[in-house]
Design a protein around this motif. Structure first.
Motif, PDB file in Angstrom:
ATOM      1  N   GLU B 264      -5.872  23.840   0.225  1.00 16.71           N
ATOM      2  CA  GLU B 264      -4.682  24.677   0.412  1.00 16.71           C
ATOM      3  C   GLU B 264      -3.455  23.911  -0.067  1.00 16.71           C
ATOM      4  N   GLY B 265      -2.636  24.552  -0.827  1.00 17.68           N
ATOM      5  CA  GLY B 265      -1.416  23.897  -1.308  1.00 17.68           C
ATOM      6  C   GLY B 265      -1.587  23.166  -2.619  1.00 17.68           C
ATOM      7  N   THR B 267      -1.575  22.657  -6.456  1.00 23.76           N
ATOM      8  CA  THR B 267      -0.742  23.347  -7.448  1.00 23.76           C
ATOM      9  C   THR B 267      -1.604  23.853  -8.591  1.00 23.76           C
ATOM     10  N   PHE B 282       1.297  27.658  -6.079  1.00 23.15           N
ATOM     11  CA  PHE B 282       0.449  26.936  -5.131  1.00 23.15           C
ATOM     12  C   PHE B 282      -0.752  27.804  -4.772  1.00 23.15           C
ATOM     13  N   LEU B 283      -1.879  27.146  -4.554  1.00 22.97           N
ATOM     14  CA  LEU B 283      -3.110  27.843  -4.164  1.00 22.97           C
ATOM     15  C   LEU B 283      -2.967  28.304  -2.718  1.00 22.97           C
ATOM     16  N   SER B 284      -3.268  29.571  -2.467  1.00 26.21           N
ATOM     17  CA  SER B 284      -3.160  30.110  -1.112  1.00 26.21           C
ATOM     18  C   SER B 284      -4.414  30.906  -0.812  1.00 26.21           C
ATOM     19  N   ASN B 285      -5.101  30.554   0.282  1.00 30.65           N
ATOM     20  CA  ASN B 285      -6.361  31.219   0.656  1.00 30.65           C
ATOM     21  C   ASN B 285      -7.357  31.192  -0.496  1.00 30.65           C
ATOM     22  N   GLN B 286      -7.358  30.098  -1.218  1.00 37.32           N
ATOM     23  CA  GLN B 286      -8.276  29.889  -2.352  1.00 37.32           C
ATOM     24  C   GLN B 286      -8.108  30.965  -3.416  1.00 37.32           C
ATOM     25  N   LYS B 287      -6.958  31.586  -3.470  1.00 40.52           N
ATOM     26  CA  LYS B 287      -6.774  32.713  -4.386  1.00 40.52           C
ATOM     27  C   LYS B 287      -5.536  32.493  -5.245  1.00 40.52           C
ATOM     28  N   SER B 289      -3.126  34.895  -7.506  1.00 40.28           N
ATOM     29  CA  SER B 289      -2.789  36.234  -7.994  1.00 40.28           C
ATOM     30  C   SER B 289      -2.196  36.095  -9.393  1.00 40.28           C
TER      31      SER B 289
END
Lengths: 625, 317
Positions: B264-265, B267, B282-287, B289
């Motif tokens: 998490e977090g 870049t 930043f990566l959020s919830n492994q996703k 967009s």
């Protein structure tokens, strides 16, 4: 049909050769002389001064075509009515001979000596000839010669190491006729030219050697059947000279061509049926020892065509036909050798009554089984007065993507749509005939819109060039011609002039290549004009032509306009049984420093001089029409 | 005690600010060899820098790693050679840029956020001989009479926190703008460029411009070579540790899922096929967009907080 200015230089020249009635194994008159189209024609006599020249030279001097020449003997392509190089169809004995890989033909490689008749039809001709005939159609035909036997040989020498030799033997006996011709040309083309700052430089690596052999046979069986066979072999080896901003070049290109055709015609009183087939094979080897590049490309074209012409009455002609063309090409830039199949059905109808002539044509073509746009055309002629004729036409035209457009790796785009659009033209032609003089004046206006114009560019997210249907081009213009001919005993004078005004603008903003809406296309001069005078006094002919080509934009800096003068002097003589002529050409007579293509210098003043000798033994013609 | 503390702090700072030089020798090429396919990674890595590479059979863009030595053969068939015939300081290996629009150098996680000290630059043999002699497509510099004020310019800018910097450093790979033609030059030696005036950066952006421009853009071959890229930062490792991750779906439409050790977090930066940065975050919830964009091939660079990073290619339909 309006037979245009033709040869401004050499009409009226006496000649003892008698041409046999044409063996019409070529395309029907509905296709070769469509109603309402502006056509310029050159017969065997008018082609003679070009025996050692190319069709590029012929069109550049005697028509409104802008020839984009890369230098003496180098690549030459055409722009007709503001079109691109791929928008000129080139037809030989009824067959399209453009390269299917590039969609165009190098006109510098077409020897005028290999044609007995040439014509240029201005404007759209897709309904007659299919893809590519958008700007105009150049036709080269072979025709049977005089009955009996004739042999003619010509030798030419000139500036920059020019040496040319041509020989032609014509023979006819009974119902058979044939001719064999051979030519060899070579030149160093090491001319001097001026740089933009006026310094003298000498062109290098510009030599060429061409040779070719042509064999034609014509035959008739009884009253109904006619056949012809044609073989055209040619080999050209040309060095590729450096640009004016290139120190040296070691590149050269070899073009080898084999074209063969067979034709048969059956003719009854009202019906004519003909069938033709052709096999073309071309090889291009490009080699640059400096950069280590060696590219080989090959293609093979096979064509089969059948036509029927029905004339139910003297006022009506109906024609139907079908064409099948198969193409296969080889290049290391194709993932696999592409094969392309084209099928076409075409029809035409001409009706003439009183002062009117109307012609309707239509063509439906399929490319690899996929239907292309149906292309109709309508032509009209109205002989309003004895001295005034009005004519016009409207037609739809297209050019389908070339093999390189579709299959080049990387970038080839098999989803490209054909370029297509409509064109119209309207003109008048006046002709005042007096006892010893003729004055003619003509003016033609044309308009053409082409959508889906194919351009190569780098698309977002890609790192190579690929073609897209990017541009929309609107071409329009006015073409004026004037001619005065005076014929007295043992003396004739001809004055000719012409002026073409052509706008050919892109109508859409394109980012790459950088094109602004409303901008004139590159290498399309807005203004072109010529004036010519020809004198025949006894056995002497003297001609002078002056031609102006206006400024053009290019891929980088604009090129200024230029004026070029051309002088021709000829003396014919007879030393029984030998007939001969001595001739002298002076090109770029005023030593203008000019370029038709940026960074590609043209030679200053140069000459060619030669001697042609021959004899003939005539017999009565025995061909039946 | 205070002196000890000062010394310790200074030592720690020096350790953190250690310089790393990307020499590209880590690819162990022999003279005459080159590398132009970074697959499965989407970039070549040396020192603390990543050099994106897009390669698809016969065409490419971005960067290649080269040890070719041909300084005399003109033309694109010799596109991987530096005019010096070797790397800077006589080394074997260097990097070659082929610039379609812009080329990027991404700084490794240890160097990101710090200034780039500098690098060595020179002409490629292809561009050098084209400018010196001319070719079928590009002009000889100076033109027909040697007086044209031609130039071939390299411009370097930086990205920091996703923002393109306004400052730039210009370097003339060739300059024929002098009134006295004897001063005209085409760079044929490795030349050091001090990039520290650009300040802290996450990546560097290289673009080329030339006086020889046509309807299709620049005529001068869009190539140059670099070597010995010196970065400053907290990590002095010469080889960036790979971050094992897997992305799906591929082809993607509007999002990407990241499986593996990217936390998490972490870049992420997304570059298009020409190396232009199109999205960062930043990566959020492994996703991730994906921003609306054109279909095509893209390159994803993921950097974990622990300094490990990786690059992956994906397709947007």
């Amino acid at each position: 049909m309006f037979i245009g200015m033709g040869s401004q230089l050499l009409q009226g020249q006496n000649d003892s050769l008698r041409i046999l009635p044409q063996v019409e194994v070529l395309a029907t008159p509905l296709r070769s002389s469509p109603t309402g189209s502006r056509i310029e024609k050159w017969d065997l006599q008018q082609l003679k001064p070009y025996n050692s020249s190319s069709v590029a030279d012929l069109l550049g001097r005697e028509s409104g075509v802008f020839i984009k020449s890369y230098g003496a003997g180098s690549l030459a392509t055409s722009s007709i009515r503001g079109g691109g190089a791929g928008h000129t169809a080139v037809i030989w004995n009824g067959f399209s001979i453009q390269s299917p890989m590039l969609g165009l033909l190098d006109l510098a490689l077409l020897p005028a000596f290999f044609a007995d008749e040439a014509s240029l039809q201005y404007g759209g001709g897709s309904a007659l000839w299919g893809s590519g005939a958008i700007g105009g159609t150049v036709s080269l035909n072979n025709l049977p010669g005089s009955a009996g036997f004739s042999l003619r040989q010509e030798a030419t020498t000139g500036s920059f190491g020019w040496l040319g030799q041509q020989a032609k033997a014509t023979y006819a006996a009974g119902n058979w006729s044939g001719d064999t011709r051979y030519f060899h040309l070579e030149a160093d083309n090491n001319f001097t030219y001026k740089t933009t700052a006026g310094k003298q430089k000498r062109q290098s690596n510009a030599g060429l050697a061409h040779q070719g052999l042509m064999q034609n046979f014509y035959g008739a069986f009884g009253q109904r059947h006619q056949v012809s066979a044609h073989i055209w072999w040619q080999n050209a080896d040309r060095q590729i000279p450096p640009t004016t901003t290139q120190n040296r070049s070691a590149a050269h290109q070899a073009d080898a061509v084999l074209r063969s055709a067979l034709a048969w015609k059956w003719k009854k009183k009202k019906t004519t049926i003909s069938a033709r087939s052709a096999y073309f094979r071309e090889a291009i080897d490009y080699q640059d020892s400096l950069s280590g590049v060696f590219d080989k490309t090959r293609f093979v074209t096979m064509i089969g065509e059948a036509e029927m012409l029905w004339q139910p009455s003297p006022t009506q002609q109906l024609q139907v036909g079908a064409n099948e063309t198969l193409v296969k090409a080889f290049s290391k830039n194709y993932e696999k050798p592409p094969e392309q199949g084209q099928t076409a059905l075409f029809a035409g109808y001409r009706f003439s009554k009183n002062k009117w002539k109307v012609q309707l044509n239509g063509r439906q073509e399929w490319l690899d089984g996929k239907a292309l746009p149906f292309v109709p055309s309508l032509g009209l002629e109205w002989a309003a007065l004895k001295w005034l004729k009005l004519e016009g036409n409207a037609n739809r035209n297209y050019r389908f993507p070339t093999l390189n457009d579709r299959y080049w790796n990387p970038g080839g785009n098999s989803r490209l749509r054909p370029e297509e659009g409509w064109s119209q033209e309207l003109g008048f032609h006046t002709r005042f005939v007096q006892k010893k003089s003729v004055v003619s004046l003509s003016s033609t206006a044309f308009n053409r819109n082409i959508r889906n114009w194919i351009l190569w560019s780098v698309n977002p997210g890609e790192n190579y060039y690929s073609p897209s249907n990017l541009a929309q081009v609107w071409s329009r213009g006015l073409e004026q011609r004037f001619r005065f001919t005076l014929c007295l005993e043992d003396f004739s004078l001809q004055l000719a002039g012409g002026y073409d005004y052509i706008l050919s603008t892109n109508q859409k903003n394109v980012e790459r290549p950088a094109l602004s809406a409303g901008e004139q296309l590159i290498y399309v001069p807005e203004h072109q004009a010529f004036a010519a005078v020809t004198l025949h006094i006894g056995a002497w002919t003297l001609s002078y032509q002056h031609r102006y080509t206006g400024p053009v934009s290019t891929q980088t800096d604009p090129l200024g306009g230029y004026q070029v003068g051309y002088l021709f002097l000829q003396k014919t003589f007879t030393l029984n049984p030998i007939q001969g002529r001595l001739f002298f050409h002076l090109d770029n007579a005023w030593n203008a420093s000019y370029r038709a293509i940026e960074r590609r210098p043209m030679p200053g003043r140069y000459f060619r001089a030669g001697l042609s000798v021959g004899f003939e033994k005539n017999q009565p013609a025995s061909f039946n029409q | 005690m205070k002196q000890h503390m000062t010394l310790l702090f200074a030592m720690a700072w020096l350790g953190l600010q250690a310089q790393t030089t990307a020499t590209f020798e880590n690819y162990n090429l022999s003279p005459g060899e080159f590398l132009n396919n970074s697959h499965p990674a989407s970039a070549f890595s040396s020192g603390n820098v990543h050099l994106p590479n897009s390669f698809d059979g016969s065409f490419w863009s971005g960067w290649a790693i080269s040890a070719t030595t041909d300084a005399t053969t003109p033309g694109f068939q010799n596109e991987y050679s530096a005019i010096t015939g070797a790397g800077a300081d006589g080394s074997i290996t260097y990097a070659v840029a082929y610039v379609i629009d812009k080329n990027l150098i991404q700084l490794g996680s240890g160097a990101a956020g710090n200034p780039v000290e500098g690098l060595f630059v020179t002409n490629s043999t292809y561009a050098y001989l084209s400018m010196l002699e001319g070719d079928l497509f590009a002009k000889k510099f100076g033109g027909e009479d040697g007086d044209d004020p031609d130039f071939f310019k390299l411009t370097i800018k930086k990205y920091l926190n996703g923002q393109l910097g306004t400052d730039s450093i210009d370097f003339y790979l060739a300059d024929y703008r002098f009134a006295d033609n004897s001063q005209d030059y085409i760079v044929d030696k490795w030349t050091y460029l001090d990039l520290s005036p650009l300040g802290p950066a996450d990546s560097l952006v290289f673009s080329l411009s030339s006086s020889d421009v046509g309807q299709f853009g620049m005529n001068t071959p869009a190539y140059f070579c670099i070597d010995n890229v010196t970065t400053a930062g907290t990590s002095a490792t010469s080889v960036v540790k790979e971050l094992p991750v897997h992305i799906f779906p591929n082809p993607a439409h509007d999002f990407l899922m990241v499986e593996g050790e990217a936390g998490e977090g972490a870049t992420f930066s997304i570059f298009d096929a020409r190396g232009s940065l199109v999205q960062t975050g930043f990566l959020s919830n492994q996703k991730i967009s994906l921003a609306p964009g054109l279909p095509g091939a893209y390159h994803l660079v993921l950097a974990n907080k622990d300094g490990r990073s990786t690059g992956l290619t994906f397709i947007v339909k």
